[in-house]
Design an enzyme around this catalytic site. Structure first.
Site, PDB file in Angstrom:
ATOM      1  CG  ASP A 128     -93.349 -26.834 128.426  1.00 59.51           C
ATOM      2  OD1 ASP A 128     -92.266 -26.481 128.610  1.00 59.51           O
ATOM      3  OD2 ASP A 128     -94.094 -27.509 128.901  1.00 59.51           O
ATOM      4  CB  CYS A 186     -87.354 -27.690 130.175  1.00 54.65           C
ATOM      5  SG  CYS A 186     -87.037 -28.538 128.361  1.00 54.65           S
ATOM      6  CG  ASP A 189     -97.247 -32.060 120.451  1.00 53.98           C
ATOM      7  OD1 ASP A 189     -96.854 -31.730 121.754  1.00 53.98           O
ATOM      8  OD2 ASP A 189     -96.951 -33.212 120.009  1.00 53.98           O
ATOM      9  NE  ARG A 226     -99.415 -29.800 135.051  1.00 49.77           N
ATOM     10  CZ  ARG A 226     -98.122 -30.516 134.779  1.00 49.77           C
ATOM     11  NH1 ARG A 226     -97.631 -30.393 133.661  1.00 49.77           N
ATOM     12  NH2 ARG A 226     -97.834 -31.142 135.915  1.00 49.77           N
TER      13      ARG A 226
END
Length: 395
Positions: A299, A339, A249, A211
């Site tokens: 991400d 991730c 999102d 970040r």
């Protein structure tokens, strides 16, 4: 006499290198009464004592090692010592970044297999994901109350991996009174943590350094934050001087929290946009509409949860990176992440490079990114390294 497992000949090599997992195929036989989560001794085929760990008969990983010290007892003191060591190792980081939210215990990498513990202000959130962690819950809670006597403790073991251990998912308060959310401090920013319903233990602590990196590249940029969740990358970007930011999102709740995070940090809401859309669809629409950005953050959630899904995940990563590159202005900045622990670094870099070829763009890798330092990786346990990121300049 304690229960024990005896390995097949030649199946002790990883254990001698202090890797903490023993798979079912490595075990020749068992001796004594073994119950879920019990501590067992691990012996070589020749009868040499090697380690002691937690028994999990339903998992492919049938033993997770607690200790390679034959004299060490897995009691209250064991968990207190491990947690004291973990806390001491993070004190400098906490002070340097002004943190009131940090990872206290990173499972195997802190010698606590299947145990993840995060601290948020005056609340500790645990994930107990292995049979051994389940067996010793009361000892873990006791140790935490010794280290943090005034903190509440919440268990967030609502993770599907528990089912592989023969355990049900559960959420419960283990100590004290737990609020629905808290506000943590991170590098001078105030960020909301949804303790009871947020992703993981409520927050993505592992992206802290990334970040900050995003904020350094955001000055005067029109930024697109994909899979924005609660908008924390956006807080850093706007504080770093971004011209405007668009959060994408699919969750109304996440976007509402993203807006609250913007308000909490006194950002100019007229320059912060919150769009509920599927990211893949939105990127294609931006491309079709000719809309471009100076900087894009990708991400995504974990695309890989098994080796069988790796090829499909690579296609997903390639597609989304290609789309992002197609809507970046010349010399635009792309921060892209995976991730997924099963996605190896070199493979991820290749996927991004292939995406650039398909997008008809050249890219330069500026930085390689990883998880924050309170998510350490034990040298004998490379599986602890899961978060990979790249800062790219898209030419």
């Amino acid at each position: 006499m304690s229960a024990s497992v005896i390995l097949h000949p030649g199946r002790d090599k990883s254990l001698r290198r202090k890797h903490p997992w023993i798979f079912s195929k490595a075990i020749k036989e068992t001796q004594g009464k073994l119950r879920l989560g019990d501590t067992v001794d691990v012996l070589s085929a020749e009868g040499e004592w090697l380690a002691k760990g937690a028994w999990s008969p339903q998992s492919q990983i049938q033993v997770r090692v607690w200790s390679f010290d034959k004299q060490e007892v897995i009691d209250n003191g064991f968990f207190l010592r491990r947690l004291e060591r973990a806390k001491a190792g993070r004190e400098g980081l906490i002070a340097e970044h002004g943190l009131s939210g940090y990872r206290l215990a990173a499972a195997e990498s802190d010698g606590l297999p299947g145990i993840t513990i995060d601290v948020y202000e005056q609340v500790i959130v645990c994930q107990l994901l292995s049979a051994g962690a389940e067996k010793h819950r009361s000892k873990i809670v006791w140790a935490l109350t010794k280290l943090y006597p005034d903190y509440a403790i919440l268990e967030r073991s609502d993770v599907a991996v528990r089912e592989k251990e023969g355990l049900a998912q559960q959420v419960q308060v283990l100590h004290g009174e737990v609020p629905d959310e808290v506000i943590i401090s991170e590098n001078g920013h105030q960020l909301i943590v949804d303790l009871k319903h947020g992703h993981k233990t409520g927050f993505y602590l592992d992206q802290r350094d990334n970040r900050a990196m995003a904020g350094r590249y955001a000055k005067d940029a029109d930024v697109l934050n994909c899979f924005s969740y609660t908008g924390t990358f956006g807080v850093y970007c706007m504080q770093g001087g971004a011209k405007q930011i668009t959060h994408l999102d699919v969750s109304d709740n996440a976007l509402a929290t993203a807006k609250r995070n913007a308000e909490l940090n006194h950002l100019d809401l007229s320059r912060c946009h919150f769009e509920k859309q599927d990211v893949f669809e939105a990127l294609r629409q931006y491309r079709n509409d000719g809309r471009t950005f100076d900087m894009i953050i990708l991400d995504p959630p974990k695309f890989v949860d098994s080796k069988a899904s790796l090829n499909r995940a690579c296609r997903g990563y390639k597609d989304i990176n290609m789309l992002a590159m197609q809507i970046l202005k010349p010399d635009g900045i792309l921060l892209t992440f995976s991730c997924s622990g099963l996605m190896e670094t070199d493979l991820f870099h290749k996927v991004v490079a292939d995406a650039a070829l398909d997008a008809g763009r050249e890219i330069q890798y500026l930085h390689r990114l990883s998880q924050a330092a309170d998510h350490p990786v034990l040298a004998s346990y490379p599986e602890g390294y899961y978060l990979k990121g790249i800062v790219c300049r898209v030419l």
